[in-house]
Design an enzyme around this catalytic site. Structure first.
Site, PDB file in Angstrom:
ATOM      1  N   GLY A  76      13.021  -2.606  18.182  1.00  0.00           N
ATOM      2  CA  GLY A  76      13.537  -1.447  17.434  1.00  0.00           C
ATOM      3  C   GLY A  76      12.825  -0.144  17.775  1.00  0.00           C
ATOM      4  N   ARG A  83       8.582  -2.728  22.250  1.00  0.00           N
ATOM      5  CA  ARG A  83       8.451  -2.903  20.792  1.00  0.00           C
ATOM      6  C   ARG A  83       9.858  -3.134  20.218  1.00  0.00           C
ATOM      7  NH1 ARG A  83       5.969   2.285  17.896  1.00  0.00           N
ATOM      8  NH2 ARG A  83       3.977   1.258  18.249  1.00  0.00           N
ATOM      9  N   THR A 125       5.334  11.236   7.492  1.00  0.00           N
ATOM     10  CA  THR A 125       5.536  11.174   8.941  1.00  0.00           C
ATOM     11  C   THR A 125       6.950  11.615   9.323  1.00  0.00           C
ATOM     12  OG1 THR A 125       5.797   9.572  10.736  1.00  0.00           O
ATOM     13  CG2 THR A 125       6.060   8.711   8.537  1.00  0.00           C
ATOM     14  N   ASP A 126       7.105  12.044  10.581  1.00  0.00           N
ATOM     15  CA  ASP A 126       8.451  12.375  11.076  1.00  0.00           C
ATOM     16  C   ASP A 126       9.281  11.109  11.308  1.00  0.00           C
ATOM     17  OD1 ASP A 126       7.124  11.407  13.327  1.00  0.00           O
ATOM     18  OD2 ASP A 126       7.628  13.093  14.626  1.00  0.00           O
ATOM     19  N   GLU A 127       8.617   9.930  11.288  1.00  0.00           N
ATOM     20  CA  GLU A 127       9.336   8.693  11.615  1.00  0.00           C
ATOM     21  C   GLU A 127      10.383   8.339  10.556  1.00  0.00           C
ATOM     22  OE1 GLU A 127       6.879   5.598  13.283  1.00  0.00           O
ATOM     23  OE2 GLU A 127       5.392   7.043  13.965  1.00  0.00           O
ATOM     24  N   ALA A 168      10.112   2.819   6.955  1.00  0.00           N
ATOM     25  CA  ALA A 168      10.880   2.582   5.723  1.00  0.00           C
ATOM     26  C   ALA A 168       9.964   2.661   4.500  1.00  0.00           C
ATOM     27  CB  ALA A 168      11.574   1.226   5.788  1.00  0.00           C
ATOM     28  N   SER A 169       8.733   2.150   4.650  1.00  0.00           N
ATOM     29  CA  SER A 169       7.811   2.205   3.503  1.00  0.00           C
ATOM     30  C   SER A 169       7.367   3.647   3.239  1.00  0.00           C
ATOM     31  CB  SER A 169       6.602   1.286   3.730  1.00  0.00           C
ATOM     32  OG  SER A 169       5.792   1.764   4.778  1.00  0.00           O
ATOM     33  N   LYS A 170       7.182   4.431   4.308  1.00  0.00           N
ATOM     34  CA  LYS A 170       6.814   5.840   4.109  1.00  0.00           C
ATOM     35  C   LYS A 170       7.996   6.615   3.505  1.00  0.00           C
ATOM     36  CE  LYS A 170       3.504   7.738   5.092  1.00  0.00           C
ATOM     37  NZ  LYS A 170       2.209   7.945   4.359  1.00  0.00           N
ATOM     38  N   THR A 230       0.826  -1.224   0.000  1.00  0.00           N
ATOM     39  CA  THR A 230       0.000   0.000   0.000  1.00  0.00           C
ATOM     40  C   THR A 230       0.856   1.268   0.000  1.00  0.00           C
ATOM     41  OG1 THR A 230      -1.965  -0.969   0.981  1.00  0.00           O
ATOM     42  CG2 THR A 230      -1.586   1.361   1.441  1.00  0.00           C
ATOM     43  N   TYR A 236       7.242   0.179   8.768  1.00  0.00           N
ATOM     44  CA  TYR A 236       6.320   1.293   8.479  1.00  0.00           C
ATOM     45  C   TYR A 236       7.092   2.519   7.994  1.00  0.00           C
ATOM     46  CZ  TYR A 236       3.599   5.518   9.429  1.00  0.00           C
ATOM     47  OH  TYR A 236       3.003   6.752   9.324  1.00  0.00           O
TER      48      TYR A 236
HETATM   49  P1  NAD Z   1      -5.391   5.291   9.405  1.00  0.00           P
HETATM   50  O1  NAD Z   1      -4.771   3.929   9.497  1.00  0.00           O
HETATM   51  O2  NAD Z   1      -6.312   5.746  10.469  1.00  0.00           O
HETATM   52  O3  NAD Z   1      -6.194   5.415   8.023  1.00  0.00           O
HETATM   53  C1  NAD Z   1      -5.661   4.928   6.811  1.00  0.00           C
HETATM   54  C2  NAD Z   1      -6.798   4.962   5.779  1.00  0.00           C
HETATM   55  O4  NAD Z   1      -6.251   4.513   4.529  1.00  0.00           O
HETATM   56  C3  NAD Z   1      -7.965   4.032   6.126  1.00  0.00           C
HETATM   57  O5  NAD Z   1      -9.197   4.673   5.883  1.00  0.00           O
HETATM   58  C4  NAD Z   1      -7.775   2.851   5.167  1.00  0.00           C
HETATM   59  O6  NAD Z   1      -8.999   2.203   4.827  1.00  0.00           O
HETATM   60  C5  NAD Z   1      -7.144   3.549   3.968  1.00  0.00           C
HETATM   61  N1  NAD Z   1      -6.361   2.621   3.155  1.00  0.00           N
HETATM   62  C6  NAD Z   1      -5.421   1.719   3.594  1.00  0.00           C
HETATM   63  N2  NAD Z   1      -4.947   1.012   2.548  1.00  0.00           N
HETATM   64  C7  NAD Z   1      -5.570   1.495   1.429  1.00  0.00           C
HETATM   65  C8  NAD Z   1      -5.474   1.178   0.046  1.00  0.00           C
HETATM   66  N3  NAD Z   1      -4.655   0.212  -0.398  1.00  0.00           N
HETATM   67  N4  NAD Z   1      -6.245   1.868  -0.816  1.00  0.00           N
HETATM   68  C9  NAD Z   1      -7.092   2.848  -0.381  1.00  0.00           C
HETATM   69  N5  NAD Z   1      -7.218   3.171   0.924  1.00  0.00           N
HETATM   70  C10 NAD Z   1      -6.463   2.507   1.811  1.00  0.00           C
HETATM   71  O7  NAD Z   1      -4.159   6.275   9.219  1.00  0.00           O
HETATM   72  P2  NAD Z   1      -3.969   7.769   9.761  1.00  0.00           P
HETATM   73  O8  NAD Z   1      -3.428   7.709  11.129  1.00  0.00           O
HETATM   74  O9  NAD Z   1      -5.186   8.553   9.462  1.00  0.00           O
HETATM   75  O10 NAD Z   1      -2.779   8.254   8.807  1.00  0.00           O
HETATM   76  C11 NAD Z   1      -3.057   8.859   7.547  1.00  0.00           C
HETATM   77  C12 NAD Z   1      -1.750   9.267   6.900  1.00  0.00           C
HETATM   78  O11 NAD Z   1      -1.038  10.150   7.745  1.00  0.00           O
HETATM   79  C13 NAD Z   1      -0.801   8.095   6.617  1.00  0.00           C
HETATM   80  O12 NAD Z   1      -0.186   8.325   5.378  1.00  0.00           O
HETATM   81  C14 NAD Z   1       0.199   8.170   7.746  1.00  0.00           C
HETATM   82  O13 NAD Z   1       1.443   7.632   7.352  1.00  0.00           O
HETATM   83  C15 NAD Z   1       0.269   9.665   7.970  1.00  0.00           C
HETATM   84  N6  NAD Z   1       0.662  10.108   9.324  1.00  0.00           N
HETATM   85  C16 NAD Z   1      -0.032   9.653  10.413  1.00  0.00           C
HETATM   86  C17 NAD Z   1       0.304  10.130  11.673  1.00  0.00           C
HETATM   87  C18 NAD Z   1      -0.459   9.694  12.908  1.00  0.00           C
HETATM   88  O14 NAD Z   1      -0.096  10.097  14.018  1.00  0.00           O
HETATM   89  N7  NAD Z   1      -1.530   8.921  12.787  1.00  0.00           N
HETATM   90  C19 NAD Z   1       1.347  11.042  11.816  1.00  0.00           C
HETATM   91  C20 NAD Z   1       2.036  11.487  10.673  1.00  0.00           C
HETATM   92  C21 NAD Z   1       1.663  11.013   9.428  1.00  0.00           C
HETATM   93  P1  TYD Z   2       1.703   4.629  18.545  1.00  0.00           P
HETATM   94  O1  TYD Z   2       0.440   5.295  18.956  1.00  0.00           O
HETATM   95  O2  TYD Z   2       1.654   3.209  18.062  1.00  0.00           O
HETATM   96  O3  TYD Z   2       2.396   5.590  17.477  1.00  0.00           O
HETATM   97  P2  TYD Z   2       3.910   5.533  16.851  1.00  0.00           P
HETATM   98  O4  TYD Z   2       4.479   4.184  17.068  1.00  0.00           O
HETATM   99  O5  TYD Z   2       3.646   5.814  15.408  1.00  0.00           O
HETATM  100  O6  TYD Z   2       4.667   6.626  17.538  1.00  0.00           O
HETATM  101  O7  TYD Z   2       2.694   4.665  19.775  1.00  0.00           O
HETATM  102  C1  TYD Z   2       3.042   5.873  20.431  1.00  0.00           C
HETATM  103  C2  TYD Z   2       4.089   5.537  21.473  1.00  0.00           C
HETATM  104  O8  TYD Z   2       3.450   4.763  22.504  1.00  0.00           O
HETATM  105  C3  TYD Z   2       5.232   4.686  20.952  1.00  0.00           C
HETATM  106  O9  TYD Z   2       6.430   5.087  21.613  1.00  0.00           O
HETATM  107  C4  TYD Z   2       4.860   3.265  21.354  1.00  0.00           C
HETATM  108  C5  TYD Z   2       4.085   3.477  22.643  1.00  0.00           C
HETATM  109  N1  TYD Z   2       2.986   2.517  22.926  1.00  0.00           N
HETATM  110  C6  TYD Z   2       2.891   1.927  24.197  1.00  0.00           C
HETATM  111  O10 TYD Z   2       3.728   2.166  25.101  1.00  0.00           O
HETATM  112  N2  TYD Z   2       1.841   1.083  24.444  1.00  0.00           N
HETATM  113  C7  TYD Z   2       0.916   0.770  23.478  1.00  0.00           C
HETATM  114  O11 TYD Z   2      -0.009  -0.038  23.749  1.00  0.00           O
HETATM  115  C8  TYD Z   2       1.033   1.384  22.180  1.00  0.00           C
HETATM  116  C9  TYD Z   2       0.033   1.074  21.099  1.00  0.00           C
HETATM  117  C10 TYD Z   2       2.089   2.261  21.962  1.00  0.00           C
END
Ligand code: NAD
Ligand code: TYD
Length: 360
Positions: free
Chosen positions: A297, A295, A139-141, A166-168, A110, A164
């Protein structure tokens, strides 16, 4: 003219997910955009049309949901042919680090192939209509993990460390390569951790809120001292809108909350808010905190420098963490129906397996 001035139709990928659904709500209810928003989403476990049920009802034909897969070129080209979008905002992704550790394949498919398919469709459309624009959400990751000091800048070398990230990172490189090679008009944003309404409860903040309400353990990975920079989701939406309306083509903008928090402090803050809003009958919410196996890594610290966006485009985060977290807890208390709908089915299987692995 900006990308928005020209846009009559915005195609949002992943608009049924957490940030995408907040973004669509923001565009239709908080901006002066008068066109159509098409939400192209596969509706995976993380995508839920219920997150935009009110928007569908209120905006009628100005909001269109098209179920489809960004990896399927025929489906993507079909949506372009049907709606002729002039702006694409690309959120769709597999987004959870823990899932990427257990099963990276979907992330490669994806996040990398899907972004490539989207870029090819945009390039094709742009040949016919020069007004087409692409904004990539990242993402900042991708920048890796920080020690106790320092920040990520737009110029920081990429060093992704989970499947994750690496794919982004790979998708970001593809987007920039399409700009440099073909001249495709793109912008990219790299954002820190979001929180707020409609957040899928596999991520830390909603997971802790809901586990606490159900008297379940609150799993803190490792020593709980990993640091994330938290941004209220509406501030992210506003930042993306700011880039769409006034950002420079070909540029990358970091977006962050300037709000570094240790995980354990986030978890205890949620416990304290719940203690006030919905006191526990027996014991205290903090008693549920459980340090569990880390987790693999696990990145230690993220901290993003978003001066470029602040100084060039005048954006800044508006919500402070204390208020934003409180609003978020309240939202989960008031939206039990939404929670029940997203926690059914495949999600339950995943979360049970993840807990079993982590506690063994
Ligand atoms: P999410 O997992 O809540 O939502 C992802 C959405 O993408 C879902 O609605 C899913 O159905 C859709 N999707 C997945 N695979 C698909 C495909 N093959 N075709 C069409 N739709 C597909 O994710 P999110 O947290 O809302 O993140 C959205 C974006 O923001 C991502 O690109 C993520 O990398 C980026 N991002 C997220 C965060 C965060 O804190 N959540 C921070 C920085 C960047
Ligand atoms: P997460 O919400 O999975 O976001 P990301 O890994 O993209 O930063 O996790 C946020 C932080 O919380 C991360 O350092 C991992 C930690 N975490 C826990 O300690 N317990 C949990 O159950 C989850 C899901 C995350």
């Amino acid at each position: 003219m900006t990308a928005i001035d020209r846009a009559r139709t915005i195609l949002v990928t992943g608009g049924a997910g957490f940030i995408g659904s907040n973004f669509i709500r923001y565009v239709l209810t908080r901006t002066d955009f008068t066109g159509i928003v098409v939400n192209f989403d596969k509706l995976t476990y993380a995508g839920n049309p219920a997150s935009l049920a009110d928007i569908a009802e209120r905006f009628g034909s100005r909001y269109v949901l098209e179920r489809g897969d960004i990896c399927d070129a025929d489906q993507v080209h079909g949506v372009f042919a049907k709606h002729a979008p002039s702006l694409v905002v690309h959120f769709a992704a597999e987004s959870h680090v823990d899932r990427s550790i257990h099963g990276p394949a979907a992330f490669i498919e994806t996040n990398i192939t899907g972004t490539f398919v989207m870029l090819e469709a945009v390039r094709q459309a742009w040949k016919d209509r020069s007004d087409v624009r692409f904004h990539h959400i990242s993402t900042d990751e991708v920048y890796g993990s920080l020690g106790p000091t320092g920040q990520f800048h737009e110029t920081t070398a990429y060093d992704p460390r989970s499947p994750y990230s690496a794919s982004k990172a790979s998708s970001d490189h593809l987007v920039r390569a399409y700009h440099h090679t073909y001249g495709l008009p793109v912008t990219v944003s790299n954002c820190s951790n979001n929180y707020g309404p409609f957040h899928f409860p596999e991520k830390l903040i909603p997971l802790v809120i809901l586990n606490a309400l159900e008297g379940k353990l609150l799993p803190v990975y490792g020593d709980g001292a990993n640091v994330r920079d938290w941004l209220y989701v509406e501030d992210h939406c506003e930042a993306v809108w700011t880039i769409l309306t006034s950002g420079r083509t070909g540029e990358t903008y970091n977006i962050g909350g300037e709000c570094e928090q240790r995980n354990i402090d986030v978890v205890t803050a949620i416990c304290d808010i719940l203690e006030e809003l919905k006191p526990r009958q027996q014991g205290r919410y903090r008693d549920l905190i459980a340090y569990v196996r880390d987790r693999p890594g696990h990145d230690r610290r993220y901290a993003i420098n978003c001066d470029k966006l602040k100084h060039e485009l005048g954006w800044r985060p508006k919500h402070d963490f204390t208020d934003g977290l409180r609003q978020t807890v309240l939202w989960y208390l008031q939206n039990a129906e939404w929670v029940a709908s997203v926690r059914s089915g495949e999600y339950r299987t995943w979360i049970e397996r993840n807990y079993a692995d982590r506690n063994s």
